[in-house]
Enzyme design. Structure first.
Site, PDB file in Angstrom:
ATOM      1  N   PRO A 154      30.825  42.022  38.175  1.00 48.99           N
ATOM      2  CA  PRO A 154      32.061  41.265  38.376  1.00 48.99           C
ATOM      3  C   PRO A 154      32.943  41.260  37.124  1.00 48.99           C
ATOM      4  O   PRO A 154      34.171  41.287  37.239  1.00 48.99           O
ATOM      5  CB  PRO A 154      31.554  39.858  38.728  1.00 48.99           C
ATOM      6  CG  PRO A 154      30.229  40.102  39.374  1.00 48.99           C
ATOM      7  CD  PRO A 154      29.633  41.251  38.595  1.00 48.99           C
ATOM      8  N   TYR A 155      32.329  41.229  35.939  1.00 45.87           N
ATOM      9  CA  TYR A 155      33.124  41.322  34.716  1.00 45.87           C
ATOM     10  C   TYR A 155      33.940  42.611  34.701  1.00 45.87           C
ATOM     11  O   TYR A 155      35.144  42.604  34.418  1.00 45.87           O
ATOM     12  CB  TYR A 155      32.209  41.277  33.486  1.00 45.87           C
ATOM     13  CG  TYR A 155      32.897  41.691  32.207  1.00 45.87           C
ATOM     14  CD1 TYR A 155      33.785  40.836  31.569  1.00 45.87           C
ATOM     15  CD2 TYR A 155      32.669  42.950  31.644  1.00 45.87           C
ATOM     16  CE1 TYR A 155      34.435  41.225  30.397  1.00 45.87           C
ATOM     17  CE2 TYR A 155      33.299  43.344  30.477  1.00 45.87           C
ATOM     18  CZ  TYR A 155      34.181  42.485  29.860  1.00 45.87           C
ATOM     19  OH  TYR A 155      34.829  42.870  28.708  1.00 45.87           O
ATOM     20  N   GLY A 156      33.283  43.741  35.001  1.00 46.44           N
ATOM     21  CA  GLY A 156      33.994  45.011  35.044  1.00 46.44           C
ATOM     22  C   GLY A 156      35.103  45.013  36.073  1.00 46.44           C
ATOM     23  O   GLY A 156      36.168  45.615  35.862  1.00 46.44           O
TER      24      GLY A 156
END
Length: 324
Positions: A154-156
């Protein structure tokens, strides 16, 4: 290059890369306004320590504000460059309910910075993307224009979404450039990152939790090299929309551990754990575009950078502990 009269705004100024960037800009003669809100992702004391030398500089002032709130926008008016480095970092922590914070601090805050920079007449925006946008690339090294962006965390995803936002604002006339940083390391690195945890364990005699088999590799980039690329992107006549910024020395985590053990003169105690979700097997950057259009290349070899980071970690110990 003459930088007299240049004014910069740096978001995430109390962070790892941000504080180094502020110091570089002040040393180069820029007037710098730093913005940070001291999120609790790691110790506020660490971030205040990052700023300690800057707060005494006449060319630096600081605003304690959250970019998702108000009270900072006027600082961007007429800035020569806005360096947007503020973000909620961390691949593993972006799963689950905490994604709400990532969406707010990465996507919402970034859109507000881009919108404000455009309306405030800022000269250029340089912002921090991440090698995480590539995920587990099928071919290496990754090339900006041809390697698909398929994030595994999700960060990416938030960083990839910010690249889409940047593209929209670039098409609306904002001079904006993103930098896909590849595993930046060095003094002040975040305490959750692998090299920092290895150095801390070697210094204290503690245990390092090794996730995976140690053969996962990264394109490690020393912090001063990342900062140099960031400044060059702000000063270039016609920078590209996005750049890979990688140190050019891909290494496995096992090699990093071995190198730091040699520098420290001691063995690292390992606590082996399964690989974590979101972690990729390999990263490597093709930096041809940055070399050709920014005149940039990395200068600090991995071994030298690792030694510098370990020395910094050791230098943080109270004097009484060192004597003991």
């Amino acid at each position: 290059m003459n930088t007299a009269g240049r004014r910069a705004v740096v978001t995430g100024a109390a962070g790892f890369i941000g504080s180094h960037l502020c110091e570089r800009l002040v040393a180069d003669g820029w007037r710098v306004t730093g913005i940070d809100c001291f999120t609790d992702y790691y110790s506020r004391l660490d971030k205040e320590s990052n700023l300690a030398g800057l707060l005494a500089e006449p060319g630096f002032d600081f605003i304690d504000r959250d970019l998702a709130d108000d009270g900072w926008q006027s600082s961007l008016a007429g800035a020569t460059a806005v360096f947007h480095l503020a973000a909620q970092a961390g691949v593993r922590g972006s799963f689950g309910d905490s994604f709400v914070q990532y969406a707010r601090d990465n996507m919402v805050a970034t859109q507000r910075v881009f919108e404000t920079a455009g309306s405030a007449g800022a000269g250029r925006v340089v912002w921090a993307s991440s090698s995480s946008v590539y995920g587990d690339a099928e071919a290496h090294p990754c090339v900006e224009a041809t390697t698909p962006t398929l994030p595994r965390s999700p960060y990416g995803v938030t960083k990839r979404a910010c690249e889409d936002l940047a593209h929209i604002y670039r098409n609306r006339g904002l001079a904006i450039t993103g930098l896909r940083y590849f595993t930046v390391f060095g003094p002040r690195q975040r305490p959750d990152m692998a090299i920092r945890r290895i150095c801390d364990a070697l210094d204290s005699g503690g245990t390092f939790q090794l996730f995976g088999d140690g053969r996962q590799s990264r394109d490690f980039t020393y912090v001063t090299d990342a900062v140099d690329a960031t400044v060059r992107a702000a000063l270039a006549d016609s920078p590209a929309e996005v750049y890979n910024i990688g140190g050019g020395e891909e290494a496995t985590l096992a090699r990093v551990i071995s190198t730091l053990e040699k520098v420290a003169g001691s063995r690292l105690t390992l606590d082996r754990r399964p690989a974590q979700r979101g972690d990729v097997r390999r990263t490597s950057a093709d930096v041809t575009l940055a070399r050709r259009t920014l005149g940039w290349s990395s200068q600090v070899p991995l071994d030298m950078g690792l030694a510098a980071q370990l020395a910094w970690v050791r230098g943080r110990r109270p004097a009484a502990e060192v004597v003991a």
